[in-house]
Design a protein around this motif. Structure first.
Motif, PDB file in Angstrom:
ATOM      1  N   GLN A   1      57.844  -2.195 -11.257  1.00  0.00           N
ATOM      2  CA  GLN A   1      57.485  -3.314 -10.393  1.00  0.00           C
ATOM      3  C   GLN A   1      56.828  -4.428 -11.194  1.00  0.00           C
ATOM      4  O   GLN A   1      57.105  -5.618 -10.981  1.00  0.00           O
ATOM      5  N   THR A   2      55.950  -4.054 -12.119  1.00  0.00           N
ATOM      6  CA  THR A   2      55.288  -5.058 -12.956  1.00  0.00           C
ATOM      7  C   THR A   2      56.296  -5.780 -13.832  1.00  0.00           C
ATOM      8  O   THR A   2      56.264  -7.018 -13.971  1.00  0.00           O
ATOM      9  N   ARG A   3      57.203  -5.022 -14.438  1.00  0.00           N
ATOM     10  CA  ARG A   3      58.215  -5.632 -15.299  1.00  0.00           C
ATOM     11  C   ARG A   3      59.101  -6.593 -14.519  1.00  0.00           C
ATOM     12  O   ARG A   3      59.343  -7.723 -14.952  1.00  0.00           O
ATOM     13  N   ASP A   4      59.576  -6.138 -13.345  1.00  0.00           N
ATOM     14  CA  ASP A   4      60.451  -6.998 -12.542  1.00  0.00           C
ATOM     15  C   ASP A   4      59.718  -8.263 -12.103  1.00  0.00           C
ATOM     16  O   ASP A   4      60.298  -9.363 -12.098  1.00  0.00           O
ATOM     17  N   GLY A   5      58.444  -8.106 -11.734  1.00  0.00           N
ATOM     18  CA  GLY A   5      57.673  -9.276 -11.316  1.00  0.00           C
ATOM     19  C   GLY A   5      57.487 -10.269 -12.448  1.00  0.00           C
ATOM     20  O   GLY A   5      57.658 -11.488 -12.262  1.00  0.00           O
ATOM     21  N   LEU A   6      57.152  -9.780 -13.630  1.00  0.00           N
ATOM     22  CA  LEU A   6      56.967 -10.661 -14.781  1.00  0.00           C
ATOM     23  C   LEU A   6      58.264 -11.368 -15.158  1.00  0.00           C
ATOM     24  O   LEU A   6      58.273 -12.580 -15.435  1.00  0.00           O
ATOM     25  N   LEU A   7      59.368 -10.620 -15.161  1.00  0.00           N
ATOM     26  CA  LEU A   7      60.652 -11.210 -15.545  1.00  0.00           C
ATOM     27  C   LEU A   7      61.132 -12.221 -14.506  1.00  0.00           C
ATOM     28  O   LEU A   7      61.646 -13.293 -14.863  1.00  0.00           O
TER      29      LEU A   7
ATOM     30  N   GLN B   1      55.632 -11.674 -22.289  1.00  0.00           N
ATOM     31  CA  GLN B   1      55.866 -10.669 -21.244  1.00  0.00           C
ATOM     32  C   GLN B   1      55.938  -9.266 -21.835  1.00  0.00           C
ATOM     33  O   GLN B   1      55.454  -8.303 -21.228  1.00  0.00           O
ATOM     34  N   ARG B   2      56.515  -9.139 -23.034  1.00  0.00           N
ATOM     35  CA  ARG B   2      56.583  -7.829 -23.680  1.00  0.00           C
ATOM     36  C   ARG B   2      55.192  -7.324 -24.025  1.00  0.00           C
ATOM     37  O   ARG B   2      54.890  -6.134 -23.837  1.00  0.00           O
ATOM     38  N   GLU B   3      54.340  -8.205 -24.518  1.00  0.00           N
ATOM     39  CA  GLU B   3      52.972  -7.797 -24.833  1.00  0.00           C
ATOM     40  C   GLU B   3      52.208  -7.400 -23.568  1.00  0.00           C
ATOM     41  O   GLU B   3      51.428  -6.444 -23.587  1.00  0.00           O
TER      42      GLU B   3
END
Length: 262
Positions: free
Chosen positions: A50-56, A199-201
């Protein structure tokens, strides 16, 4: 020496299995710990996704807005330029160089390729940010923009740069949009490449935080389970010892009762 080591190992395994069979507390703690680890892993994976999708999604929305803004400015500048009297090569430079300069400040790379059908051959007049490798743009996107009338589109990619002989790679987003050059009437493609290093960091930080929190939670669950099972098992062990003494003829033995839950 090897026989002694093998014998010691076998004896240790035997004692461990005996302890496992005879200890309800160990089995309860172990099973609770395993189930908790599964639950924590599933929840952590879900939160990370969820965090990854939100950031992307947030990053994609931002880069599309910035790319569309740059294209709008470029189109206004081109519409104000004279028509076929202008030199196409000069007009391409005047179009790309201001965007390249803004990209250095705003941390994105640019490549102007074209006209449509010529691919990404830098020797054919393509203009790009210094050190940017054309291979950073996926072949599927290049083929897509090799024809006219293609709407703005984007995809994930790996941005490759070569500066002072040192090559670097980082994840990124590439946005492609077409513009028409008045000087020659041809259609050119502007590729904007935005890095995803921040975003990766952030994801790495969230991943470390979730991992640390999961380990601490498992330790806490193991401690609480051991404490609870100890409160249940201790009276049973006391009753067992008293029963063994009664069976041995020590009829004066009694079980010490505390509370009213006996």
């Amino acid at each position: 020496m090897a026989r002694v080591s093998t014998r010691s190992l076998t004896e240790g395994v035997r004692r461990g299995l005996t302890f496992w069979r005879r200890s309800i507390q160990a089995r309860v703690v172990a099973s609770t710990l395993v189930l908790s680890a599964v639950v924590v892993s599933v929840v952590g994976w879900f939160l990370l996704q969820q965090t990854r999708d939100g950031l992307l999604d947030q990053r994609v929305e931002a880069v599309l807005g910035e790319a569309n803004s740059e294209v709008s400015v470029a189109e206004r500048n081109l519409s104000a330029a004279p028509g076929l009297q202008s030199d196409a090569t000069r007009q391409k430079r005047e179009l790309a160089e201001p965007i390249v300069e803004r990209g250095r400040v705003r941390d994105f790379s640019v490549l102007l390729a074209g006209p449509s059908g010529s691919g990404l051959d830098l020797d054919d007049g393509a203009i790009s940010t210094r050190g940017l490798d054309p291979l950073s743009i996926p072949e599927s996107m290049v083929e897509r923009f090799d024809r006219r009338g293609v709407p703005t589109s984007w995809t994930y990619t790996t941005i490759v740069r070569t500066v002072d002989g040192e090559q670097t790679e980082e994840p990124g987003i590439v946005v492609g949009s077409q513009v028409r050059l008045p000087a020659d009437g041809e259609t050119y493609t502007l590729y904007f490449l935005f890095p995803l290093e921040e975003q990766r960091e952030t994801l790495a930080l969230v991943n470390r935080a979730l991992f640390t929190a999961g380990i601490l939670l498992l330790v806490l669950v193991a401690g609480l389970t051991w404490l609870v099972t100890r409160q249940v098992v201790t009276p049973i062990r006391m009753a067992r010892r008293v029963a063994e003494r009664l069976a041995a003829g020590r009829l004066q033995e009694r079980v010490k009762v505390t509370g009213e839950d006996d």
